[in-house]
Write a protein that holds these residues in place. Structure first.
Motif: not given
Length: 190
Positions: A76-78, A140-149, A154-160, A164-166
């Motif tokens: 769902x988060x994805x 790429x990972x930082x850009x995806x985090x910005x998109x998701x957050x 999304x929350x920190x937990x949903x983004x992680x 699939x990262x901590x």
């Protein structure tokens, strides 16, 4: 996001990806309100008189989503992360069309406290998109985090979970990405 409806949404996504078209019809009512909330979040900071409405933005994102071939949605988060990226693309396309039609008339959005950038400021959506694309080229990972957050909310937990990262890695990269974007967008505003 309401995690209580996560399981039925995830199950319907799997059924839809396995070719069950009726699952898509069942999925839409479960995700529609959340998609509208995302769209309203995007559009509330657009310039006054913006011609794109939240319903139209949701419908356009939905059409683009179902039109994609070989799309694998894991949760769902994805799903909401993908929807947020599509909405961002739609708004950027809309801003570029408007700017092309009226020189210098690009759409403006406000990055508010939900973006957690150091200062509240008006940003050009096209400039933000270009900065995110540059960030993706560098990390790429930082850009995806910005998109998701920021874009998907999304929350920190949903983004992680989606990436699939901590959660600690998400927090660290989220802070770094915000600082990098602030610097880039401040430089571009000069």
């Amino acid at each position: 996001m309401n995690s209580g409806s996560s399981k039925p949404v995830s199950e319907l996504l799997i059924q839809w990806q396995d070719g069950d078209e009726s699952a898509l019809k069942k999925l839409l009512p479960l995700v529609y309100d959340e998609l509208r909330r995302l769209a309203r979040h995007y559009l509330q900071s657009e310039r006054e008189g913006h011609t794109l409405q939240s319903t139209a933005l949701v419908h356009e994102a939905y059409l683009r989503l179902v039109g994609q071939e070989s799309l694998r949605i894991e949760s769902r988060a994805h799903f909401f992360g993908i929807a947020a990226r599509l909405m961002r693309q739609i708004l950027v396309d809309h801003a570029r069309e408007r700017a092309a039609a009226k020189r210098g008339g690009g759409c403006r959005i406000t990055l508010d406290e939900s973006a957690m950038l150091p200062q509240k400021q008006d940003l050009d959506l096209v400039a933000l998109n270009d900065a995110l694309n540059e960030l993706a080229r560098l990390d790429e990972q930082q850009a995806r985090i910005v998109e998701l957050r920021f874009f998907a909310g999304l929350s920190i937990e949903d983004t992680s979970h989606v990436l699939n990262i901590s959660p600690a890695t998400v927090k660290r990269n989220w802070a770094n990405a915000r600082l990098w974007l602030h610097r880039e967008l401040s430089r571009e505003a000069r």
